[in-house]
Write a protein that holds these residues in place. Structure first.
Motif, PDB file in Angstrom:
ATOM      1  N   ALA A 170      -3.847   3.817  -8.071  1.00 52.51           N
ATOM      2  CA  ALA A 170      -2.425   3.329  -8.264  1.00 52.51           C
ATOM      3  C   ALA A 170      -1.569   4.565  -8.770  1.00 52.51           C
ATOM      4  CB  ALA A 170      -2.405   2.355  -9.116  1.00 52.51           C
ATOM      5  N   ARG A 171      -2.225   5.637  -9.671  1.00 47.26           N
ATOM      6  CA  ARG A 171      -1.629   6.716 -10.351  1.00 47.26           C
ATOM      7  C   ARG A 171      -1.413   7.673  -9.053  1.00 47.26           C
ATOM      8  NH1 ARG A 171      -5.540   5.698 -14.173  1.00 47.26           N
ATOM      9  NH2 ARG A 171      -6.922   7.423 -13.293  1.00 47.26           N
ATOM     10  N   LYS A 172      -2.183   7.978  -8.232  1.00 41.69           N
ATOM     11  CA  LYS A 172      -1.967   8.656  -7.296  1.00 41.69           C
ATOM     12  C   LYS A 172      -0.751   8.464  -6.209  1.00 41.69           C
ATOM     13  CE  LYS A 172      -6.433  10.964  -6.935  1.00 41.69           C
ATOM     14  NZ  LYS A 172      -7.768  11.253  -5.922  1.00 41.69           N
ATOM     15  N   TRP A 173      -0.955   7.153  -6.271  1.00 38.60           N
ATOM     16  CA  TRP A 173       0.217   6.433  -5.055  1.00 38.60           C
ATOM     17  C   TRP A 173       1.486   6.148  -5.671  1.00 38.60           C
ATOM     18  CZ3 TRP A 173      -4.417   3.763  -2.118  1.00 38.60           C
ATOM     19  CH2 TRP A 173      -5.086   4.736  -1.396  1.00 38.60           C
ATOM     20  N   LYS A 174       1.797   6.272  -6.967  1.00 40.86           N
ATOM     21  CA  LYS A 174       2.813   5.729  -7.467  1.00 40.86           C
ATOM     22  C   LYS A 174       4.213   5.944  -7.064  1.00 40.86           C
ATOM     23  CE  LYS A 174       3.279   9.456 -10.936  1.00 40.86           C
ATOM     24  NZ  LYS A 174       3.408   9.410 -12.455  1.00 40.86           N
ATOM     25  N   ARG A 175       4.283   7.298  -5.966  1.00 40.45           N
ATOM     26  CA  ARG A 175       5.506   7.394  -5.550  1.00 40.45           C
ATOM     27  C   ARG A 175       5.728   6.769  -3.985  1.00 40.45           C
ATOM     28  NH1 ARG A 175       6.975  13.483  -7.254  1.00 40.45           N
ATOM     29  NH2 ARG A 175       7.124  13.178  -9.488  1.00 40.45           N
ATOM     30  N   VAL A 176       4.568   6.161  -3.490  1.00 43.35           N
ATOM     31  CA  VAL A 176       4.634   5.565  -2.197  1.00 43.35           C
ATOM     32  C   VAL A 176       4.905   3.993  -2.419  1.00 43.35           C
ATOM     33  CG1 VAL A 176       3.532   5.501  -0.004  1.00 43.35           C
ATOM     34  CG2 VAL A 176       3.074   7.330  -1.340  1.00 43.35           C
ATOM     35  N   ASP A 177       6.392   3.599  -2.182  1.00 41.75           N
ATOM     36  CA  ASP A 177       6.446   2.069  -2.373  1.00 41.75           C
ATOM     37  C   ASP A 177       5.719   1.261  -1.710  1.00 41.75           C
ATOM     38  OD1 ASP A 177       8.507   3.188  -3.940  1.00 41.75           O
ATOM     39  OD2 ASP A 177      10.020   3.124  -2.592  1.00 41.75           O
ATOM     40  N   SER A 178       5.492   1.585  -0.324  1.00 42.42           N
ATOM     41  CA  SER A 178       4.715   0.562   0.395  1.00 42.42           C
ATOM     42  C   SER A 178       3.201   0.345  -0.124  1.00 42.42           C
ATOM     43  CB  SER A 178       4.599   0.966   1.569  1.00 42.42           C
ATOM     44  OG  SER A 178       4.017   2.179   1.854  1.00 42.42           O
ATOM     45  N   ILE A 179       2.643   1.471  -0.835  1.00 41.78           N
ATOM     46  CA  ILE A 179       1.183   1.390  -1.029  1.00 41.78           C
ATOM     47  C   ILE A 179       1.148   0.730  -2.459  1.00 41.78           C
ATOM     48  CG2 ILE A 179      -0.921   2.840  -1.596  1.00 41.78           C
ATOM     49  CD1 ILE A 179      -0.191   4.629   0.630  1.00 41.78           C
ATOM     50  N   THR A 180       1.986   1.201  -3.403  1.00 40.99           N
ATOM     51  CA  THR A 180       2.189   0.652  -4.780  1.00 40.99           C
ATOM     52  C   THR A 180       2.245  -0.877  -4.629  1.00 40.99           C
ATOM     53  OG1 THR A 180       3.428   2.784  -5.436  1.00 40.99           O
ATOM     54  CG2 THR A 180       3.573   0.810  -6.703  1.00 40.99           C
ATOM     55  N   GLU A 181       3.109  -1.352  -3.649  1.00 36.62           N
ATOM     56  CA  GLU A 181       2.875  -2.711  -3.749  1.00 36.62           C
ATOM     57  C   GLU A 181       1.838  -3.555  -3.501  1.00 36.62           C
ATOM     58  OE1 GLU A 181       5.527  -6.169  -1.234  1.00 36.62           O
ATOM     59  OE2 GLU A 181       6.038  -4.309  -0.775  1.00 36.62           O
ATOM     60  N   GLN A 182       1.069  -2.778  -2.591  1.00 37.24           N
ATOM     61  CA  GLN A 182      -0.423  -3.371  -2.215  1.00 37.24           C
ATOM     62  C   GLN A 182      -1.498  -3.109  -3.348  1.00 37.24           C
ATOM     63  OE1 GLN A 182      -2.119  -2.178   1.877  1.00 37.24           O
ATOM     64  NE2 GLN A 182      -0.032  -1.005   2.088  1.00 37.24           N
ATOM     65  N   MET A 183      -1.262  -2.202  -3.974  1.00 35.04           N
ATOM     66  CA  MET A 183      -1.955  -1.941  -5.097  1.00 35.04           C
ATOM     67  C   MET A 183      -1.991  -2.991  -6.183  1.00 35.04           C
ATOM     68  SD  MET A 183      -4.302   0.460  -4.113  1.00 35.04           S
ATOM     69  CE  MET A 183      -5.081   0.639  -5.554  1.00 35.04           C
ATOM     70  N   ASN A 184      -0.516  -3.234  -6.571  1.00 33.14           N
ATOM     71  CA  ASN A 184      -0.292  -4.432  -7.477  1.00 33.14           C
ATOM     72  C   ASN A 184      -0.649  -5.815  -6.995  1.00 33.14           C
ATOM     73  OD1 ASN A 184       1.239  -2.410  -9.021  1.00 33.14           O
ATOM     74  ND2 ASN A 184       3.127  -2.950  -7.936  1.00 33.14           N
ATOM     75  N   LYS A 185      -0.666  -5.920  -5.798  1.00 31.01           N
ATOM     76  CA  LYS A 185      -1.373  -7.328  -5.340  1.00 31.01           C
ATOM     77  C   LYS A 185      -2.849  -7.358  -5.865  1.00 31.01           C
ATOM     78  CE  LYS A 185       2.168  -8.447  -1.772  1.00 31.01           C
ATOM     79  NZ  LYS A 185       2.256  -8.661  -0.422  1.00 31.01           N
ATOM     80  N   LEU A 186      -3.575  -5.920  -5.279  1.00 34.00           N
ATOM     81  CA  LEU A 186      -4.938  -5.954  -5.428  1.00 34.00           C
ATOM     82  C   LEU A 186      -5.096  -6.181  -6.897  1.00 34.00           C
ATOM     83  CD1 LEU A 186      -7.386  -5.494  -3.345  1.00 34.00           C
ATOM     84  CD2 LEU A 186      -7.033  -2.907  -3.915  1.00 34.00           C
ATOM     85  N   TYR A 187      -4.423  -5.522  -7.847  1.00 36.75           N
ATOM     86  CA  TYR A 187      -4.764  -5.658  -9.186  1.00 36.75           C
ATOM     87  C   TYR A 187      -4.721  -7.006  -9.713  1.00 36.75           C
ATOM     88  CZ  TYR A 187      -4.951  -4.263 -14.112  1.00 36.75           C
ATOM     89  OH  TYR A 187      -5.219  -3.758 -15.383  1.00 36.75           O
ATOM     90  N   LYS A 188      -3.854  -7.677  -9.294  1.00 38.20           N
ATOM     91  CA  LYS A 188      -3.727  -9.332  -9.410  1.00 38.20           C
ATOM     92  C   LYS A 188      -4.892  -9.947  -9.038  1.00 38.20           C
ATOM     93  CE  LYS A 188      -0.235 -13.155  -9.531  1.00 38.20           C
ATOM     94  NZ  LYS A 188       1.159 -13.553  -8.915  1.00 38.20           N
ATOM     95  N   GLU A 189      -5.228  -9.696  -7.875  1.00 40.25           N
ATOM     96  CA  GLU A 189      -6.221 -10.541  -7.241  1.00 40.25           C
ATOM     97  C   GLU A 189      -7.637 -10.236  -8.163  1.00 40.25           C
ATOM     98  OE1 GLU A 189      -8.644 -10.352  -3.016  1.00 40.25           O
ATOM     99  OE2 GLU A 189      -6.886  -9.186  -3.209  1.00 40.25           O
ATOM    100  N   HIS A 190      -7.753  -8.884  -8.494  1.00 39.36           N
ATOM    101  CA  HIS A 190      -8.906  -8.494  -9.186  1.00 39.36           C
ATOM    102  C   HIS A 190      -8.873  -9.248 -10.583  1.00 39.36           C
ATOM    103  CE1 HIS A 190     -11.071  -5.912 -12.267  1.00 39.36           C
ATOM    104  NE2 HIS A 190     -11.764  -5.360 -11.214  1.00 39.36           N
ATOM    105  N   GLY A 191      -7.873  -9.593 -11.149  1.00 31.36           N
ATOM    106  CA  GLY A 191      -7.863 -10.193 -12.598  1.00 31.36           C
ATOM    107  C   GLY A 191      -8.355 -11.726 -12.160  1.00 31.36           C
ATOM    108  N   ASN A 192      -7.637 -12.175 -11.204  1.00 31.79           N
ATOM    109  CA  ASN A 192      -8.164 -13.638 -10.928  1.00 31.79           C
ATOM    110  C   ASN A 192      -9.565 -13.944 -10.737  1.00 31.79           C
ATOM    111  OD1 ASN A 192      -5.390 -14.579 -11.201  1.00 31.79           O
ATOM    112  ND2 ASN A 192      -4.966 -14.029  -8.990  1.00 31.79           N
ATOM    113  N   ARG A 193     -10.144 -12.940  -9.690  1.00 32.99           N
ATOM    114  CA  ARG A 193     -11.542 -12.852  -9.283  1.00 32.99           C
ATOM    115  C   ARG A 193     -12.271 -12.748 -10.595  1.00 32.99           C
ATOM    116  NH1 ARG A 193     -12.697 -10.568  -3.367  1.00 32.99           N
ATOM    117  NH2 ARG A 193     -14.654 -11.339  -4.075  1.00 32.99           N
ATOM    118  N   THR A 194     -12.251 -11.833 -11.355  1.00 37.31           N
ATOM    119  CA  THR A 194     -12.970 -11.549 -12.559  1.00 37.31           C
ATOM    120  C   THR A 194     -13.051 -12.810 -13.557  1.00 37.31           C
ATOM    121  OG1 THR A 194     -11.114 -10.303 -13.849  1.00 37.31           O
ATOM    122  CG2 THR A 194     -12.766  -9.162 -12.643  1.00 37.31           C
ATOM    123  N   VAL A 195     -11.933 -13.488 -13.758  1.00 39.53           N
ATOM    124  CA  VAL A 195     -11.600 -14.675 -14.361  1.00 39.53           C
ATOM    125  C   VAL A 195     -12.645 -15.639 -13.720  1.00 39.53           C
ATOM    126  CG1 VAL A 195     -10.317 -16.609 -15.109  1.00 39.53           C
ATOM    127  CG2 VAL A 195      -9.607 -14.151 -15.340  1.00 39.53           C
TER     128      VAL A 195
END
Length: 382
Positions: free
Chosen positions: A305-330
């Motif tokens: 997410a830090r490496k791709w923070k300037r690539v809007d399309s990939i940043t959006e995917q990483m944000n969704k993945l981070y949210k999914e990670h939180g839900n799955r760990t819960v």
């Protein structure tokens, strides 16, 4: 068959006219090539029409003369004398033998008649009579029987054949003049020719417009490319990418579209830390979550997410993945905690302890603390 008898210096030749359009000039591409220095590259043309063969001067420097007068256009008659510089030509309509282009031949004929006993005064009288007759015939055939509409469409065709913006504008004005002619100067035939020239004019105008538009787009492309390169060299890669993307969106059919797309992909890879395909990384993170290696998955998410923070399309995917990670760990914690409690209630503290120790191996502080708290409770229950 119509012919031209040509006298150029001491050279005399006969050219049979087989073409509908015959070009005369100084270059080898002409049907009749002239060596005279006054002859232009494409000096004039002789064109077959309903009225007969018409000679048209093609804006030559020295001009074209017919029967001693400069002309723009003239319907040729049998015997007409054409002069270009020092070159003399005579039009022959195919009705009699070759005509006289050399005055000295007339002198020889007069000498022969004198030797036969003809009276010199009679010879002079006959000569004057012939001259008068020729003048009358020439003046009669010089009358222009051609419709003005025919003249205009032929001139328009001449300019449209030599494509340029200037010639196209000349042709447009000529065709406008044709439309304003009285009906008596037009015919069904000239109207058809007019319609054909209008189509050619429209095609030329479209080509000129397209050429100008392409020139404007090309100028904008060069400016965009230079500006984007400057931004890239200054480290503003995200701004450079946006600049190229905006140009592609504005001009989706320009010829350098693929080149710009490849440049964008290369610069995005640079921003992504050299990773060619972010999809591979995302797939690996999802696999780690499936295997409940939540700590490692979280670390990869944060790193890329830090490496791709300037690539809007990939940043959006990483944000969704981070949210999914939180839900799955819960969800995983709830499932593991419920399973451990069931074993503890059955008195199987060993298995319950092993489940909580597995949660601690996730490598996430929050769930490591929760697992430690539950392990303390199990110790009290033993």
């Amino acid at each position: 068959m119509a012919k031209l008898i040509i006298k150029e210096g001491d050279r005399k030749r006969i050219y049979e006219i087989c073409e509908d359009t015959l070009h005369i000039g100084s270059t080898p591409e002409n049907n009749i090539r002239l060596r005279d220095p006054d002859a232009s590259r494409v000096h004039c043309e002789i064109k077959k029409s309903q009225q007969g063969y018409r000679i048209i001067d093609l804006e030559s420097k020295a001009g074209t003369q017919v029967n001693g007068e400069h002309i723009n256009q003239h319907v040729l008659q049998h015997g007409d004398r054409i002069q270009i510089g020092n070159v003399l030509m005579q039009f022959h309509a195919g009705k009699s033998a070759a005509m006289n282009l050399q005055p000295q031949e007339s002198t020889r004929m007069e000498r022969a008649r004198t030797q036969k006993g003809m009276n010199p005064a009679a010879i002079v009288g006959i000569g004057l009579g012939v001259v008068v007759l020729l003048v009358v015939v020439i003046m009669f055939f010089k009358q222009n029987t051609q419709l003005e509409g025919q003249v205009l469409v032929d001139r328009a065709e001449h300019y449209l054949a030599k494509f340029s913006e200037e010639n196209t504008e000349k042709a447009r004005k000529i065709l406008e003049d044709y439309e304003n002619l009285p009906e008596g100067e037009k015919s069904v035939y000239t109207d058809k020719l007019f319609a054909d020239q209008v189509k050619k004019l429209e095609a030329n105008l479209l080509t000129i417009t397209e050429t100008k538009r392409n020139a404007i787009v090309e100028e904008e492309r060069l400016a965009t490319n230079n500006r984007a390169t400057t931004l890239y060299n200054e480290g503003q890669i995200d701004e450079a990418i946006k600049l190229l993307q905006a140009f592609n969106a504005k001009h989706p059919t320009h010829q350098y579209l693929n080149h710009f797309n490849k440049t964008i992909a290369r610069w995005e890879k640079k921003m992504a830390g050299g990773v060619a395909d972010p999809t591979e990384v995302i797939d690996k993170i999802k696999q780690l979550m499936d295997d409940e290696h939540f700590g490692e998955a979280k670390q990869l998410i944060e790193t890329y997410a830090r490496k791709w923070k300037r690539v809007d399309s990939i940043t959006e995917q990483m944000n969704k993945l981070y949210k999914e990670h939180g839900n799955r760990t819960v969800d995983a914690w709830k499932a593991r905690h419920r399973e451990a409690q069931e074993y503890a209630d059955e008195g199987n503290m060993r298995v319950a302890t092993r489940i909580y120790q597995g949660v601690k191996r996730w490598g996430i502080d929050k769930y490591e603390k929760l697992a430690d708290a539950e392990l303390e409770k199990l110790k009290l229950r033993q």
